[in-house]
Scaffold this motif. Structure first.
Motif, short mmCIF file in Angstrom:
data_model
loop_
_atom_site.label_atom_id
_atom_site.label_comp_id
_atom_site.label_asym_id
_atom_site.label_seq_id
_atom_site.Cartn_x
_atom_site.Cartn_y
_atom_site.Cartn_z
N PHE A 28 0.64 10.16 -6.15
CA PHE A 28 -0.16 9.27 -5.31
C PHE A 28 0.55 9.06 -3.97
CE2 PHE A 28 -0.40 5.03 -3.53
CZ PHE A 28 -1.73 4.96 -3.20
N GLN A 29 1.87 8.82 -4.03
CA GLN A 29 2.61 8.49 -2.82
C GLN A 29 2.55 9.63 -1.79
OE1 GLN A 29 3.68 5.38 -2.31
NE2 GLN A 29 4.14 6.02 -0.24
N TRP A 32 -0.71 9.53 -0.19
CA TRP A 32 -0.77 8.40 0.73
C TRP A 32 -0.05 8.72 2.03
CZ3 TRP A 32 -3.55 4.15 1.24
CH2 TRP A 32 -3.14 3.24 2.20
N TRP A 33 1.09 9.39 1.94
CA TRP A 33 1.82 9.75 3.16
C TRP A 33 1.00 10.68 4.05
CZ3 TRP A 33 6.80 10.64 -0.15
CH2 TRP A 33 7.50 9.43 -0.26
N PHE A 35 -2.28 10.76 4.11
CA PHE A 35 -3.34 9.90 4.65
C PHE A 35 -2.80 9.08 5.82
CE2 PHE A 35 -5.23 5.56 4.42
CZ PHE A 35 -6.49 5.88 4.87
N GLU A 36 -1.58 8.52 5.62
CA GLU A 36 -0.95 7.72 6.68
C GLU A 36 -0.79 8.53 7.96
OE1 GLU A 36 2.04 4.40 4.77
OE2 GLU A 36 2.88 6.05 5.89
N VAL A 39 -3.99 8.79 9.72
CA VAL A 39 -4.34 7.50 10.35
C VAL A 39 -3.58 7.35 11.67
CG1 VAL A 39 -4.19 4.99 10.12
CG2 VAL A 39 -4.99 6.35 8.21
N TRP A 40 -2.29 7.72 11.67
CA TRP A 40 -1.51 7.59 12.91
C TRP A 40 -2.06 8.49 14.01
CZ3 TRP A 40 0.55 3.30 13.32
CH2 TRP A 40 1.28 2.70 12.30
N PHE A 43 -5.05 6.73 15.35
CA PHE A 43 -4.63 5.59 16.19
C PHE A 43 -4.14 6.07 17.55
CE2 PHE A 43 -3.60 2.32 12.63
CZ PHE A 43 -4.95 2.17 12.43
N PHE B 13 -9.38 -5.08 8.32
CA PHE B 13 -8.65 -4.25 9.28
C PHE B 13 -7.16 -4.60 9.27
CE2 PHE B 13 -7.50 -2.94 13.68
CZ PHE B 13 -7.77 -1.59 13.52
N PHE B 16 -5.54 -3.34 6.14
CA PHE B 16 -5.37 -1.88 6.25
C PHE B 16 -4.19 -1.52 7.15
CE2 PHE B 16 -6.50 2.09 8.50
CZ PHE B 16 -6.49 2.95 7.42
N ILE B 17 -4.12 -2.18 8.32
CA ILE B 17 -3.05 -1.87 9.27
C ILE B 17 -1.68 -2.20 8.67
CG2 ILE B 17 -2.02 -2.53 11.50
CD1 ILE B 17 -4.43 -0.90 11.96
N ARG B 19 -0.89 -2.31 5.61
CA ARG B 19 -0.62 -1.35 4.54
C ARG B 19 -0.13 -0.02 5.13
NH1 ARG B 19 0.91 1.37 0.98
NH2 ARG B 19 -0.25 2.25 -0.76
N VAL B 20 -0.78 0.41 6.21
CA VAL B 20 -0.42 1.70 6.81
C VAL B 20 0.88 1.59 7.61
CG1 VAL B 20 -1.14 3.41 8.54
CG2 VAL B 20 -2.77 2.62 6.85
N ALA B 21 1.05 0.46 8.29
CA ALA B 21 2.21 0.32 9.19
C ALA B 21 3.53 0.31 8.44
CB ALA B 21 2.08 -0.93 10.04
N ARG B 23 5.77 -0.71 4.52
CA ARG B 23 5.98 -1.73 3.52
C ARG B 23 7.39 -2.28 3.68
NH1 ARG B 23 6.31 0.04 -2.54
NH2 ARG B 23 5.34 1.85 -1.65
N ALA B 85 -3.85 1.72 -4.42
CA ALA B 85 -4.22 1.92 -3.01
C ALA B 85 -3.78 0.74 -2.14
CB ALA B 85 -5.72 2.15 -2.89
N GLY B 88 0.42 0.18 -3.35
CA GLY B 88 1.32 1.32 -3.45
C GLY B 88 2.04 1.33 -4.78
N HIS B 106 10.06 9.07 4.68
CA HIS B 106 8.66 8.68 4.83
C HIS B 106 8.47 7.17 4.90
CE1 HIS B 106 7.58 12.85 3.62
NE2 HIS B 106 6.63 12.61 4.50
N MET B 107 9.34 6.43 4.19
CA MET B 107 9.20 4.98 4.20
C MET B 107 9.98 4.35 5.36
SD MET B 107 7.07 4.62 1.87
CE MET B 107 6.87 2.86 1.87
N ARG B 108 10.61 5.18 6.16
CA ARG B 108 11.37 4.73 7.34
C ARG B 108 12.42 3.67 6.95
NH1 ARG B 108 6.09 5.54 8.38
NH2 ARG B 108 5.53 3.41 7.88
#
Lengths: 185, 148
Positions: A28-29, A32-33, A35-36, A39-40, A43, B13, B16-17, B19-21, B23, B85, B88, B106-108
């Motif tokens: 899943f992760q 998701w990455w 998908f992220e 999205v970027w 944006f 929104f 969502f932001i 979540r995407v920006a 964790r 979703a 996570g 990926h998670m910075r």
């Protein structure tokens, strides 16, 4: 008295190193990455389009048009934003002035949809009729211009028309301008 | 009606932001994340409120956000896929002396962030950490290596 509801504890969460229950779902992760990342990109596109004015208040949004008879030069924003102030400017040519006055007919969408707040300068008179408003301005010298302070009241597509009914033109007798404005929500 | 719709859009929104920006709230929240959260909240408010500064508008929008939040929490409880979703999955950052570099990148998350969590747990060095796990709420859990 009813008994408290209970359920047995099951060791159902996936473990790491066969000792710590983490429940990591890398499948899943990774989705998701991806998908992220998408999205970027979206944006970034939004930011670039906004800087260019594709959503209003930028270079792409500004429009400049001349009427065929040369009576008017119209500066307006082809992309407006809901409830956000903007200016519609009409510069008049010499043929617009008749007996020291300029008559300008604007469709009522300028008031209703584009939310005209005020007209600068103040007209000598304004008459309602034929689906619009006929303004009369005193004009002594050219170049003269009139400004409409707009603040759109609804998102959507607005259509507006401008005419100078009294212009001293051979043909066509009425110099007209019409345009569509997209009002962003 | 428009105020309620604006509140629904604003809330979804923002969820969502955030979540995407990324964790990284809670203990891992740096001043940068504070700026992100407050700035986005403020910006969302401007369009949610608009020029409707009435008590009615405020009550309707607060009620909308409350109902929506409840619905989201309920959906999260009912559907494990929806929970995945929105929240996570916990992610392993370090296990048995190995960094999970794909996840860190990926998670910075910096290795220093893991060390911060380790110090918080009273550990002096990274080799005392057996597992470091990034939890769904953004915190880093540390499981200490046993003394052998």
């Amino acid at each position: 008295m009813a008994a408290t509801q209970t359920a047995p504890v099951e060791d159902s969460i996936a473990k790491i190193g066969n000792e710590v229950a983490v429940g990591e779902d890398m499948q899943f992760q990774r989705r998701w990455w991806r998908f992220e990342k998408a999205v970027w990109v979206v944006f970034l596109l939004i930011v670039l389009l906004d800087l260019a004015g594709a959503f209003g208040r930028g270079p792409l949004a500004k429009a400049h048009a001349n009427t065929r008879g040369g009576t008017m030069v119209v500066d307006y924003e082809r992309i407006e934003r809901f409830s956000t102030p903007s200016i519609l400017t009409i510069h008049f040519g010499p043929s617009a002035v008749v007996d020291g006055r300029i008559q300008l007919w604007v469709s009522d969408s300028v008031v209703k949809e584009l939310g005209n707040q005020r007209v600068i300068p103040e007209p000598v008179s304004s008459v309602i009729g034929n689906g619009g408003i006929l303004y009369t301005f005193a004009a002594t010298s050219l170049p003269d211009s009139v400004e409409f302070a707009l603040q759109p009241s609804h998102p959507g597509i607005a259509h507006f028309e401008l005419r100078v009914p009294g212009a001293t033109l051979d043909a066509p007798l009425r110099d007209e301008f019409e345009a569509k404005v997209v009002v962003m929500p | 009606m428009a105020a309620v719709l604006r509140a629904i859009f604003g809330y979804l929104f923002l969820v969502f932001i955030v979540r995407v920006a990324g964790r990284r709230p809670g203990k891992q929240m740096t001043p940068f994340e504070f700026v992100l959260i407050f700035f986005m909240g403020g910006l969302t408010l401007t369009f949610m409120v608009g020029d409707e500064a009435s008590l009615t508008n405020a009550l309707c929008q607060i009620a909308t956000v409350g109902v929506l939040h409840y619905a989201l929490v309920l959906a999260r409880r009912k559907s494990p896929r929806f929970a995945l979703a929105t929240d996570g999955t916990p992610l392993v950052l370090l296990a048995n002396g190995q960094w999970y570099t794909e996840t860190l990148t990926h998670m910075r998350i910096l290795r220093e962030d893991v060390m911060t969590a380790a110090r918080d747990k009273g550990l002096a060095t990274l080799d005392q950490v057996k597992y470091a796990i990034l939890e769904r709420n953004g915190e880093i859990s540390i499981i200490q290596a046993s003394d052998e």
